[in-house]
Design a protein around this motif. Structure first.
Motif, PDB file in Angstrom:
ATOM      1  N   ASN A  92       0.873  -1.162   0.000  1.00  0.00           N
ATOM      2  CA  ASN A  92       0.000   0.000   0.000  1.00  0.00           C
ATOM      3  C   ASN A  92       0.918   1.222   0.000  1.00  0.00           C
ATOM      4  O   ASN A  92       1.648   1.435   0.962  1.00  0.00           O
ATOM      5  N   PRO A  93       0.894   2.053  -1.056  1.00  0.00           N
ATOM      6  CA  PRO A  93       1.816   3.190  -1.116  1.00  0.00           C
ATOM      7  C   PRO A  93       1.597   4.223  -0.010  1.00  0.00           C
ATOM      8  O   PRO A  93       2.492   5.004   0.293  1.00  0.00           O
ATOM      9  N   ASN A  94       0.422   4.200   0.621  1.00  0.00           N
ATOM     10  CA  ASN A  94       0.162   5.127   1.724  1.00  0.00           C
ATOM     11  C   ASN A  94       0.876   4.710   3.007  1.00  0.00           C
ATOM     12  O   ASN A  94       1.006   5.512   3.930  1.00  0.00           O
ATOM     13  N   TYR A  95       1.304   3.453   3.067  1.00  0.00           N
ATOM     14  CA  TYR A  95       2.033   2.921   4.219  1.00  0.00           C
ATOM     15  C   TYR A  95       3.255   2.174   3.708  1.00  0.00           C
ATOM     16  O   TYR A  95       3.232   0.941   3.591  1.00  0.00           O
ATOM     17  N   PRO A  96       4.333   2.894   3.353  1.00  0.00           N
ATOM     18  CA  PRO A  96       5.495   2.302   2.677  1.00  0.00           C
ATOM     19  C   PRO A  96       6.097   1.085   3.385  1.00  0.00           C
ATOM     20  O   PRO A  96       6.587   0.181   2.724  1.00  0.00           O
ATOM     21  N   GLY A  97       6.072   1.017   4.679  1.00  0.00           N
ATOM     22  CA  GLY A  97       6.654  -0.112   5.397  1.00  0.00           C
ATOM     23  C   GLY A  97       5.756  -1.329   5.500  1.00  0.00           C
ATOM     24  O   GLY A  97       6.181  -2.401   5.905  1.00  0.00           O
ATOM     25  N   GLN A  98       4.498  -1.173   5.116  1.00  0.00           N
ATOM     26  CA  GLN A  98       3.533  -2.262   5.245  1.00  0.00           C
ATOM     27  C   GLN A  98       3.580  -3.157   4.005  1.00  0.00           C
ATOM     28  O   GLN A  98       3.381  -2.702   2.897  1.00  0.00           O
ATOM     29  N   ALA A 118     -16.567  -6.644   6.256  1.00  0.00           N
ATOM     30  CA  ALA A 118     -16.017  -6.388   4.922  1.00  0.00           C
ATOM     31  C   ALA A 118     -16.223  -4.916   4.575  1.00  0.00           C
ATOM     32  O   ALA A 118     -17.348  -4.469   4.368  1.00  0.00           O
ATOM     33  N   ILE A 119     -15.117  -4.171   4.534  1.00  0.00           N
ATOM     34  CA  ILE A 119     -15.170  -2.744   4.246  1.00  0.00           C
ATOM     35  C   ILE A 119     -14.463  -2.500   2.915  1.00  0.00           C
ATOM     36  O   ILE A 119     -13.245  -2.690   2.815  1.00  0.00           O
ATOM     37  N   PRO A 120     -15.195  -2.104   1.872  1.00  0.00           N
ATOM     38  CA  PRO A 120     -14.541  -1.829   0.600  1.00  0.00           C
ATOM     39  C   PRO A 120     -13.475  -0.741   0.760  1.00  0.00           C
ATOM     40  O   PRO A 120     -13.729   0.315   1.331  1.00  0.00           O
ATOM     41  N   THR A 121     -12.291  -1.034   0.273  1.00  0.00           N
ATOM     42  CA  THR A 121     -11.136  -0.154   0.403  1.00  0.00           C
ATOM     43  C   THR A 121     -10.614   0.175  -0.991  1.00  0.00           C
ATOM     44  O   THR A 121     -10.557  -0.703  -1.852  1.00  0.00           O
ATOM     45  N   ASP A 122     -10.203   1.425  -1.197  1.00  0.00           N
ATOM     46  CA  ASP A 122      -9.626   1.822  -2.486  1.00  0.00           C
ATOM     47  C   ASP A 122      -8.217   1.246  -2.573  1.00  0.00           C
ATOM     48  O   ASP A 122      -7.306   1.690  -1.886  1.00  0.00           O
ATOM     49  N   THR A 124      -6.687   0.878  -5.652  1.00  0.00           N
ATOM     50  CA  THR A 124      -6.254   1.196  -7.012  1.00  0.00           C
ATOM     51  C   THR A 124      -4.740   1.322  -7.113  1.00  0.00           C
ATOM     52  O   THR A 124      -4.131   0.840  -8.066  1.00  0.00           O
ATOM     53  N   SER A 125      -4.114   1.973  -6.146  1.00  0.00           N
ATOM     54  CA  SER A 125      -2.675   2.214  -6.211  1.00  0.00           C
ATOM     55  C   SER A 125      -1.844   1.159  -5.469  1.00  0.00           C
ATOM     56  O   SER A 125      -0.620   1.265  -5.440  1.00  0.00           O
ATOM     57  N   PHE A 126      -2.492   0.165  -4.868  1.00  0.00           N
ATOM     58  CA  PHE A 126      -1.745  -0.941  -4.268  1.00  0.00           C
ATOM     59  C   PHE A 126      -0.958  -1.635  -5.373  1.00  0.00           C
ATOM     60  O   PHE A 126      -1.393  -1.667  -6.530  1.00  0.00           O
ATOM     61  N   THR A 127       0.182  -2.204  -5.030  1.00  0.00           N
ATOM     62  CA  THR A 127       0.978  -2.936  -6.032  1.00  0.00           C
ATOM     63  C   THR A 127       1.169  -4.384  -5.611  1.00  0.00           C
ATOM     64  O   THR A 127       1.090  -4.712  -4.424  1.00  0.00           O
ATOM     65  N   ILE A 128       1.415  -5.225  -6.614  1.00  0.00           N
ATOM     66  CA  ILE A 128       1.760  -6.624  -6.363  1.00  0.00           C
ATOM     67  C   ILE A 128       2.958  -6.974  -7.233  1.00  0.00           C
ATOM     68  O   ILE A 128       3.039  -6.577  -8.385  1.00  0.00           O
ATOM     69  N   GLU A 129       3.893  -7.688  -6.622  1.00  0.00           N
ATOM     70  CA  GLU A 129       5.080  -8.150  -7.313  1.00  0.00           C
ATOM     71  C   GLU A 129       5.377  -9.564  -6.832  1.00  0.00           C
ATOM     72  O   GLU A 129       5.372  -9.816  -5.617  1.00  0.00           O
ATOM     73  N   CYS A 130       5.631 -10.464  -7.763  1.00  0.00           N
ATOM     74  CA  CYS A 130       5.899 -11.861  -7.428  1.00  0.00           C
ATOM     75  C   CYS A 130       7.296 -12.262  -7.898  1.00  0.00           C
ATOM     76  O   CYS A 130       7.702 -11.898  -9.002  1.00  0.00           O
TER      77      CYS A 130
END
Length: 132
Positions: A92-98, A118-122, A124-130
């Motif tokens: 989550n780019p809003n929490y760089p260490g998370q 279940a709370i819908p959360t934005d 959109t800017s989350f990233t995933i890398e494998c």
């Protein structure tokens, strides 16, 4: 007569098996994930190419969820891919260490942070890398 029919059938079967297209040895390793919004019922599966740069959920799921990707959870669909050696990181780019781990042991991420509701959360800017 019966033996010749059996032999002809077996020959046809083996010939068709040999003619089947083979999987390219250099095909990319794919890790499939499912993003879900438990309130709206929206969900979509997408393939993440292992070893590539991080991709945002907006890029990955925008066509299914819209320009704002609202979700509650992410689940690994193919956790055993790569011989159980694939490790994905969701950030989550809003929490760089998370960093949320997604792999063969941890196959579910509660993106909204609340296990009871279940709370819908934005995302959109989350990233995933494998990676392997």
């Amino acid at each position: 007569m019966k033996a010749s029919v059996i032999l002809a059938s077996a020959a046809t079967l083996f010939a068709s098996a040999l003619a089947a297209p083979s999987i390219a040895r250099n095909a990319p390793l794919i890790f499939t994930v499912q993003l879900a919004n438990e309130q709206s019922g929206k969900n979509a599966n997408r393939d993440v190419i292992v070893g590539k740069e991080a991709v945002t959920f907006g890029q990955l799921f925008g066509d299914a969820f819209g320009s704002q990707v609202l979700a509650t959870s992410l689940q690994a669909i193919t956790p055993g891919v790569g011989g159980n050696n694939v490790k994905c990181e969701v950030k989550n780019p809003n929490y760089p260490g998370q960093i949320f781990a997604l792999n063969e042991r941890n196959t579910f991420i509660d993106l909204d942070g609340n296990h009871n509701v279940a709370i819908p959360t934005d995302v959109t800017s989350f990233t995933i890398e494998c990676k392997v």
